[in-house]
Design a protein around this motif. Structure first.
Motif, PDB file in Angstrom:
ATOM      1  N   LEU A   1       1.005  -1.297  -0.238  1.00  0.00           N
ATOM      2  CA  LEU A   1       0.458   0.120  -0.283  1.00  0.00           C
ATOM      3  C   LEU A   1       0.940   1.477  -0.143  1.00  0.00           C
ATOM      4  CD1 LEU A   1      -2.757  -0.755   2.518  1.00  0.00           C
ATOM      5  CD2 LEU A   1      -2.752  -1.643   0.292  1.00  0.00           C
TER       6      LEU A   1
ATOM      7  N   GLN B   1       0.096   4.075  -2.465  1.00  0.00           N
ATOM      8  CA  GLN B   1      -0.626   4.700  -2.331  1.00  0.00           C
ATOM      9  C   GLN B   1      -1.155   5.414  -1.390  1.00  0.00           C
ATOM     10  OE1 GLN B   1      -2.794   0.830  -3.658  1.00  0.00           O
ATOM     11  NE2 GLN B   1      -4.423   2.393  -4.153  1.00  0.00           N
ATOM     12  N   TYR B   2      -0.340   5.315  -0.245  1.00  0.00           N
ATOM     13  CA  TYR B   2      -0.565   5.838   1.095  1.00  0.00           C
ATOM     14  C   TYR B   2       0.486   6.449   1.773  1.00  0.00           C
ATOM     15  CZ  TYR B   2      -5.690   3.729   0.619  1.00  0.00           C
ATOM     16  OH  TYR B   2      -6.310   3.439  -0.137  1.00  0.00           O
TER      17      TYR B   2
ATOM     18  N   ASP C   1      -1.774   8.960   6.114  1.00  0.00           N
ATOM     19  CA  ASP C   1      -2.796   8.387   6.201  1.00  0.00           C
ATOM     20  C   ASP C   1      -4.006   7.167   6.231  1.00  0.00           C
ATOM     21  OD1 ASP C   1      -3.090  10.153   3.575  1.00  0.00           O
ATOM     22  OD2 ASP C   1      -1.629   9.253   2.500  1.00  0.00           O
TER      23      ASP C   1
ATOM     24  N   LEU D   1      -6.562  -5.951   2.039  1.00  0.00           N
ATOM     25  CA  LEU D   1      -6.268  -5.105   1.313  1.00  0.00           C
ATOM     26  C   LEU D   1      -7.484  -4.336   1.190  1.00  0.00           C
ATOM     27  CD1 LEU D   1      -2.885  -5.539  -0.662  1.00  0.00           C
ATOM     28  CD2 LEU D   1      -3.011  -5.130   1.946  1.00  0.00           C
ATOM     29  N   ASN D   2      -8.268  -4.433   0.118  1.00  0.00           N
ATOM     30  CA  ASN D   2      -9.351  -4.185   0.171  1.00  0.00           C
ATOM     31  C   ASN D   2     -10.144  -3.525   1.590  1.00  0.00           C
ATOM     32  OD1 ASN D   2      -9.349  -4.263  -3.123  1.00  0.00           O
ATOM     33  ND2 ASN D   2     -10.006  -5.973  -2.638  1.00  0.00           N
TER      34      ASN D   2
ATOM     35  N   LYS E   1      -8.539  -0.106   2.722  1.00  0.00           N
ATOM     36  CA  LYS E   1      -8.728   0.627   1.330  1.00  0.00           C
ATOM     37  C   LYS E   1     -10.681   1.577   1.345  1.00  0.00           C
ATOM     38  CE  LYS E   1      -5.950  -0.707  -2.403  1.00  0.00           C
ATOM     39  NZ  LYS E   1      -5.727  -1.807  -3.207  1.00  0.00           N
ATOM     40  N   GLU E   2     -10.884   0.599   2.283  1.00  0.00           N
ATOM     41  CA  GLU E   2     -12.872   0.951   2.768  1.00  0.00           C
ATOM     42  C   GLU E   2     -13.015   1.559   3.114  1.00  0.00           C
ATOM     43  OE1 GLU E   2     -15.494  -2.254   1.805  1.00  0.00           O
ATOM     44  OE2 GLU E   2     -14.568  -2.561   0.412  1.00  0.00           O
TER      45      GLU E   2
ATOM     46  N   ARG F   1      -9.992   3.573   4.865  1.00  0.00           N
ATOM     47  CA  ARG F   1      -9.732   4.232   4.454  1.00  0.00           C
ATOM     48  C   ARG F   1     -10.948   5.523   4.260  1.00  0.00           C
ATOM     49  NH1 ARG F   1      -7.450   9.150   5.296  1.00  0.00           N
ATOM     50  NH2 ARG F   1      -6.393  10.324   3.569  1.00  0.00           N
ATOM     51  N   GLN F   2     -10.946   5.009   3.120  1.00  0.00           N
ATOM     52  CA  GLN F   2     -12.544   6.305   1.693  1.00  0.00           C
ATOM     53  C   GLN F   2     -13.607   6.592   3.175  1.00  0.00           C
ATOM     54  OE1 GLN F   2     -11.371   6.074  -0.927  1.00  0.00           O
ATOM     55  NE2 GLN F   2     -12.973   8.473  -1.181  1.00  0.00           N
TER      56      GLN F   2
END
Lengths: 219, 117
Positions: A53, A56-57, A111, A206-207, A210-211, A213-214
């Motif tokens: 990650l 991306q972060y 993040d 990982l998903n 990501k969710e 984090r969103q």
């Protein structure tokens, strides 16, 4: 003279946790408190996670252990900023220990902050660190019976990563029973089989991050 | 052994409050400890004894005693409403067998009062 105090002993901890939580909310940082018994694979999962990650972060890690900088060194080798807390005997991280090291972490530039708790399936479950989410890791060699045997840990967490699924052919771990037990203790929790070594199921994890984090970015 | 740290917190709170009341020595500390609070009374007694002997917390010395008042754990079944004593967090209703009982008592860990002069 008798004084009626009626004060919650956890008051100072709760206050510190609230302080941390407000800071994390202000900077929009996703904070994940990862707990497990020693050897379940927290650090290996984190090494792999930050490698996957960090493009991306902006990621930081707080490592909690009773002694040594070893885990922080492993995370740094994976290319991420890591702060080690050596608790010197305490069997868990508490929110005041976190508050103390937060100045070493630039939250505005972070993040996602992972907090790896001290390896212990009991005490860490009782301390709110101010995190966004609590995650527990249970590895297959430990046996599925650890879910009903350590119910509080599975009651307070939102995600149970079942790690080392690559060993399922060799160890007696009943995934169906684990699902049933988790459902009885905490119907809100999700069970997610992964293997940090083989990478099996890792995309789901990982998903999930990501969710989460969103969701931190939404007002 | 997180009871050591929690007992230190509790005694610091008592020590500070007692000093505010102009007390020099605390004779008795009363705690309410719930069955579901995940704090072990024996470990608390051990920790209390340690702090009492070292005298490192102002006002808490050799004369201090600890009283632990137990609060029983109770849950209410979300389906049939029965109240029962749950077995930790795996709270199955003894009448209808439903899980997800709501804990209504036993999570308290509180300093109720203290006495001193």
């Amino acid at each position: 003279m008798k004084v009626t105090l009626e004060k919650d002993v956890m008051e100072n901890n709760d206050r510190a946790a609230e302080f941390n939580r407000k800071l994390f909310q202000k900077t929009g940082t996703l904070v994940i408190n990862i707990m497990s018994s020693p050897g379940a694979g927290k650090t290996t999962i984190l090494e792999k996670t930050v490698r996957a990650l960090s493009g991306q972060y902006r990621i930081s890690v707080i490592e909690g252990d009773i002694a040594t900088e070893r885990d922080a060194d492993r995370i740094r080798s994976a290319g991420t900023r890591a702060v080690q807390i050596a608790t010197e005997g305490e069997c868990h991280l508490d929110p005041r220990m976190i508050a103390k090291v937060l100045p070493e972490i630039d939250l505005d530039e972070t993040d996602i902050l992972f907090i790896e708790n001290v390896g212990n399936l009991v005490c860490p479950s009782e301390f709110d660190l101010g995190q966004t989410h609590k995650v527990v890791v249970l590895s297959t060699p430990e046996g599925n019976d650890k879910i009903p045997k350590y119910p509080l840990m599975f009651h307070v967490t939102e995600l149970a990563l079942i790690n080392k699924t690559d060993l399922i052919p060799y160890v007696p771990f009943d995934l169906d029973q684990a699902r049933k037990d988790l459902q009885a203790i905490n119907p809100e929790s999700r069970l997610m089989p992964v293997s940090a070594r083989s990478g099996q199921g890792f995309d789901d994890w990982l998903n999930w991050i990501k969710e989460a984090r969103q969701a931190c970015l939404k007002p | 052994m997180h009871e050591m740290g929690l007992m230190e917190d509790a005694l610091q709170m008592v020590s500070k409050d007692a000093a505010g009341h102009g007390m020099k020595s605390v004779e008795k500390v009363s705690l309410i400890v719930g069955d579901l609070s995940n704090v072990l009374p024996d470990a608390l007694r051990f920790a209390f004894d340690a702090f009492r002997k070292t005298g490192e917390i102002p006002g808490i010395g050799g004369q201090a005693r600890l009283e632990i008042i137990r609060e029983p754990g109770k849950a209410r079944c979300a389906v049939c409403g029965k109240e029962y004593e749950p077995n930790e967090y795996l709270a199955l209703c003894p009448d209808c067998g439903m899980p997800f009982g709501v804990v209504i008592s036993g999570e308290t860990f509180r300093i109720e009062s203290y006495e001193g002069s």
